[in-house]
Motif scaffolding. Structure first.
Motif, PDB file in Angstrom:
ATOM      1  N   ILE A 113     -30.999 -10.990   9.383  1.00  8.47           N
ATOM      2  CA  ILE A 113     -30.077  -9.944   8.958  1.00  8.47           C
ATOM      3  C   ILE A 113     -28.665 -10.446   9.175  1.00  8.47           C
ATOM      4  N   ALA A 114     -27.930 -10.599   8.099  1.00  7.25           N
ATOM      5  CA  ALA A 114     -26.541 -11.022   8.183  1.00  7.25           C
ATOM      6  C   ALA A 114     -25.651  -9.786   8.072  1.00  7.25           C
ATOM      7  N   VAL A 115     -24.432  -9.953   7.585  1.00  3.92           N
ATOM      8  CA  VAL A 115     -23.529  -8.839   7.378  1.00  3.92           C
ATOM      9  C   VAL A 115     -23.498  -8.524   5.894  1.00  3.92           C
ATOM     10  N   GLY A 116     -23.989  -7.352   5.542  1.00  3.07           N
ATOM     11  CA  GLY A 116     -23.998  -6.960   4.140  1.00  3.07           C
ATOM     12  C   GLY A 116     -25.135  -7.549   3.346  1.00  3.07           C
ATOM     13  N   MET A 117     -26.007  -8.336   3.972  1.00  2.00           N
ATOM     14  CA  MET A 117     -27.153  -8.905   3.263  1.00  2.00           C
ATOM     15  C   MET A 117     -28.214  -9.303   4.276  1.00  2.00           C
ATOM     16  N   ALA A 118     -29.422  -9.489   3.777  1.00  4.53           N
ATOM     17  CA  ALA A 118     -30.537  -9.903   4.636  1.00  4.53           C
ATOM     18  C   ALA A 118     -31.462 -10.784   3.830  1.00  4.53           C
ATOM     19  N   THR A 119     -32.262 -11.554   4.545  1.00  2.00           N
ATOM     20  CA  THR A 119     -33.283 -12.375   3.887  1.00  2.00           C
ATOM     21  C   THR A 119     -34.632 -12.078   4.502  1.00  2.00           C
ATOM     22  N   ASN A 120     -35.661 -12.127   3.686  1.00  2.00           N
ATOM     23  CA  ASN A 120     -37.031 -11.929   4.159  1.00  2.00           C
ATOM     24  C   ASN A 120     -37.950 -12.711   3.230  1.00  2.00           C
ATOM     25  N   MET A 121     -38.228 -13.938   3.592  1.00  2.00           N
ATOM     26  CA  MET A 121     -38.990 -14.837   2.720  1.00  2.00           C
ATOM     27  C   MET A 121     -40.391 -15.019   3.272  1.00  2.00           C
ATOM     28  N   ALA A 122     -41.358 -14.897   2.392  1.00  2.00           N
ATOM     29  CA  ALA A 122     -42.767 -14.979   2.794  1.00  2.00           C
ATOM     30  C   ALA A 122     -43.209 -16.429   2.926  1.00  2.00           C
ATOM     31  N   PRO A 123     -44.139 -16.723   3.846  1.00  2.00           N
ATOM     32  CA  PRO A 123     -44.714 -18.072   3.936  1.00  2.00           C
ATOM     33  C   PRO A 123     -45.713 -18.305   2.810  1.00  2.00           C
ATOM     34  N   HIS A 124     -45.923 -19.569   2.472  1.00  2.00           N
ATOM     35  CA  HIS A 124     -46.856 -19.940   1.411  1.00  2.00           C
ATOM     36  C   HIS A 124     -47.730 -21.095   1.885  1.00  2.00           C
TER      37      HIS A 124
END
Length: 846
Positions: free
Chosen positions: A183-194
């Motif tokens: 979680i950054a400021v004004g945005m977030a990332t959530n990437m799934a493993p493969h």
């Protein structure tokens, strides 16, 4: 709004400059935001790591030497080193990041090999860092391989006392295989493993054809592959996440239905959704059971151990497993969602990326690493060749070299003399000065010549690689395939398709299946080819593993694409596709039918009809369902009344007290109906004499029987059919009779004799409509089955007792009979009564 800012100029004692506080706050917040985004919360698209993870791995490798083949070191030592050299933040942030890289339920491919308590799926935190130890995993050696070959750019650490890498030269696409969240400021990332194997195949396919569309890459990357396994429910979310980079993926626990020693059904959970806290999930389910928000559960227990996860949910006696499971999916964390948001840093800027873009940036990174590594190796080889050539010159002129060195007053004068006399470089002359006397031997001279040849070969290869992009890409592919061979594994998460997303029939060949239902309500489908023909009178092959008190009661044949209508003895109708029936071998028990269709616990399936065109208006309005009950009642209804499937089924016929449904048939409206009773009587009448009524109705009298008698079956023969009537008694006697020997009588009469019932033959058990193109499949109560050609059974008179069709062991009896399509296979060898093997032989005709 203005605010004054005092600036000391060192001479006037300070200067007051008015500033705009709104602009100042905006600028300060933007600077803070970019610091969080770039230097803390988001991963780099190239190596898939955040700064803290990158610093931990680099410190473990370069500073502490904790490669996979070295002993572990205290985690506190690692954390302290990272804090002091690279990451001036709290020690908990570094330790927690390292712990997560060691948890095999958090990362698909863990990067840290932890020793000690590193937490659990129950949410237990790791032990304090003074108690645990760690080193790199073997796969992490590949992440840092070639970092010492000028493959990446470097930058100063926080106090500019040493350098740290801006990115790692990983051979593995970590961002795809391990995912990331932050979680950054004004945005977030959530990437799934493969899955690594799938991602490598996709990368290689992209290298071969960079113009391929993202949709084409889906042939290689099936979808996320979570470390905790489980089920991914629905493919549309997976597809959208891979193509657009943002979507919601539904995750479900993997469950099985088992039975306790006492016979109670229980749901066994063996895999749970990613990021779910197992202990909290169990507590919430137990709380909902106590609050009666979830019905049908009597007991829940966690039986997980070092061998794997296992949660037991024991059901109440009257509960239906499928219903309880769907309730759990709806109300508990047995079903969760994973919001995919593929945001990563590309050239220092956050960007939403799809599968193709993620692969593109990784391949570009690897391309740069391979080129820079090759340049480094080329320069190193050229430098060494330069020295080797100087040493060879010295060996070829060794006397002069020695004389020149001895004549010099100091090493610098000797170097200058060698350079002037032999045309050497400063580096070559320095190497000659440092040369040991052993280098003068013939053996050392040979080694130098061999080294020179090898270096020249390497240099030619490096130059060839640098001049050809296709060779560079081939190297990337080879290294990726090597990673797949070393670390690739099978998928853990299974993708299951929801019914609205696709036509499941496209995934199943339209093969014929044998559907068997046991007396205790176990159902399965088995390929018809597993049942092979035997001669009349054979003993039979083992057909199903059943309990001692159970036996196969119904056997039907249908193709995989058919829609099956199940009619129960209580008069209800249910729908099911054949491919939805659990598949089993000929010897397996099958699955409880209550887990497949939602019938009542005290109900049984008595008849089945398979149809293909429930959506065809003409078909469903010109065909009928004819039903018959045990007391001789018959009912006729249009197929259209059963063309709208419902999960809970519908009422098909009103069953009076003490009666039950015996059979149901699909007809054209003009069939000849024959109903047979246990005492050996049968009645024949035309279907036209029965008026079609709606679903809600009880029907009319079909045959009149004694109170002690009961109907055993009904057949419906179409006008153009060449079928004969085949009857079989419970002691294994049967015969074929021409339909015309049964005279047409009024519906509701007592009928005529269809078999001569004696003590030897036993009561009538079955009536079938057959031709020479049929086989007869017979299953007895002990679970043995025999399949014999109908053409081997001779046509006999209506009132005879027939021939022995199957030899029964003492105390055994026939349980079920069904006419199936003729098999072309050869005679099968079957177990004899004595336990050996003997071919089935024809019995003497009675």
């Amino acid at each position: 709004m203005l605010e004054e800012e005092k600036i000391d100029d060192g001479m006037t004692g300070g200067q007051i400059i008015p500033i705009n506080i709104e602009e100042h706050m905006k600028t300060a917040y933007i600077n803070y935001s970019m610091s969080v985004i770039v230097a803390r919360a988001l991963p780099d698209v190239r190596d898939g790591l955040k700064p803290v993870h990158r610093r931990i791995l680099y410190d473990m490798s370069a500073e502490l030497g904790l490669s996979s083949d070295k002993p572990t070191r205290k985690s506190a030592r690692i954390v302290g080193d990272v804090l002091g050299k690279f990451h001036p933040h709290g020690d908990s942030s570094v330790y927690e990041a390292m712990v997560r890289m060691a948890q095999n339920w958090s990362m698909r491919y863990p990067l840290v090999d932890g020793q000690g308590n590193f937490g659990s799926m129950d949410g237990d935190s790791a032990a304090a860092m003074r108690y645990t130890e760690a080193r790199m995993q073997k796969i992490t050696d590949e992440v840092l391989a070639d970092i010492d070959k000028d493959t990446v750019d470097w930058t100063g650490n926080f106090d500019d006392t040493m350098l740290e890498p801006k990115v790692l030269p990983t051979k593995i696409p970590l961002l795809l295989v391990n995912g990331s969240s932050g979680i950054a400021v004004g945005m977030a990332t959530n990437m799934a493993p493969h899955n690594l194997s799938e991602v490598v195949d996709a990368c290689c396919a992209y290298i071969d054809n960079p113009e391929m569309e993202c949709e084409e890459l889906l042939r290689y990357v099936k979808g996320p592959d979570f470390p905790t396994g489980g089920l991914i429910y629905g493919y549309e979310g997976v597809k959208e996440a891979l193509i657009s980079g943002r979507c919601r993926v539904v995750l479900r626990a993997r469950t099985e239905v088992e039975h306790t020693p006492s016979g109670r059904e229980c749901i066994v959970v063996t895999e749970i959704p990613y990021t779910v806290n197992k202990e909290q999930m169990i507590k919430k389910i137990a709380a909902m059971v106590n609050e009666r928000k979830i019905e049908g559960i009597s007991y829940i227990n966690d039986e997980s151990d070092r061998n794997g996860l296992r949660i037991i949910i024991i059901l109440k006696p009257d509960a239906v497993a499928s219903v309880v499971l769907n309730t759990l999916y709806k109300n508990s964390e047995l079903q969760t969602s994973f919001p995919v948001n593929n945001i990563a840093l590309v050239n220092g800027r956050p960007q939403l990326l799809n599968l193709k873009e993620l692969i593109h940036h990784f391949v570009e990174h690897r391309h740069e690493v391979v080129v820079r590594r090759t340049r480094f190796d080329l320069k190193k080889a050229e430098d060494r060749l330069h020295i080797v050539l100087g040493l060879l010159i010295a060996q070829d002129n060794i006397d002069e070299v020695i004389h020149t060195i001895r004549a010099a007053k100091n090493p610098e004068e000797a170097k200058a003399a060698l350079i002037e006399k032999f045309g050497l470089s400063d580096i070559q002359s320095a190497a000659i000065i440092e040369m040991r006397l052993r280098a003068l031997t013939g053996l050392e001279h040979g080694k130098l010549v061999a080294e020179r040849d090898e270096l020249e070969r390497q240099i030619a290869y490096f130059k060839e690689v640098l001049a050809d992009v296709s060779k560079q890409m081939e190297i990337i592919k080879e290294e990726l395939q090597e990673m797949k061979a070393k670390y690739g594994d099978e998928r853990r998460s299974e993708i299951i398709y929801s019914s609205e997303e696709f036509n499941p029939e496209d995934f199943y060949a339209d093969d014929d299946m044998v559907i068997t239902i046991s007396h205790m309500g176990y159902i399965k489908r088995t390929p018809l080819t597993e049942y092979r023909t035997q001669n009349r009178g054979g003993v039979g092959a083992k057909g199903s593993a059943t309990r001692d008190e159970d036996f196969i009661e119904h056997i039907y044949v249908a193709s995989m694409h058919n829609t099956m209508l199940f009619f129960t003895e209580k008069g209800r109708c249910y729908w099911l596709k054949v491919y939805e029936i659990p598949e089993g071998t000929r010897s397996s028990k099958g699955r409880a039918i209550q887990n497949v269709i939602q019938i009542e616990p005290d109900d049984k399936v008595r008849a089945y009809i398979n149809v293909k065109r429930l959506t065809d208006e003409e078909y469903i309005n010109n065909n009928y369902i004819v039903m018959c009950t045990q007391d001789g009642t018959i009912k006729k209804t249009k197929l259209e009344a059963y063309s709208r499937p419902r999960a809970n089924g519908v009422n098909a016929i009103v069953i009076r007290e003490g009666d039950q449904l015996i059979d149901a048939k699909l007809t054209s409206g003009d069939a000849e109906v024959l109903i047979a009773a246990r005492d050996g009587k049968a009645i024949r009448f035309n279907e036209n004499t029965v008026r079609a009524i709606g679903r809600v109705g009880a029907g009319v009298r079909g045959i009149s029987i004694e109170e002690s008698d009961a109907v055993v079956g009904m057949i419906c023969i179409e006008p153009d059919s060449k079928q004969d009537v085949l009857v079989l008694s419970e002691n294994g006697y049967g015969k074929r009779t021409d339909l015309e020997e049964y005279r047409i009588t009024n519906r509701g009469g007592k009928g005529v004799k269809t078999i001569n019932v004696t003590e030897k033959t036993g009561k009538l058990i079955s009536i079938q409509a057959v031709t020479d193109d049929n086989d007869l499949m017979i299953i007895n109560r002990s679970g043995l089955t025999i399949r014999t050609a109908v053409e081997q059974i001779r046509v006999a008179g209506r009132a005879t007792q027939g021939v022995r069709i199957i030899n029964l062991r003492e105390g055994d009896a026939i349980a079920s009979v069904m006419a199936v399509p003729k098999s072309e296979e050869a005679e099968e060898t079957v177990p004899s009564a004595e336990g050996g093997e003997a071919p089935a032989t024809e019995s003497t005709q009675e």
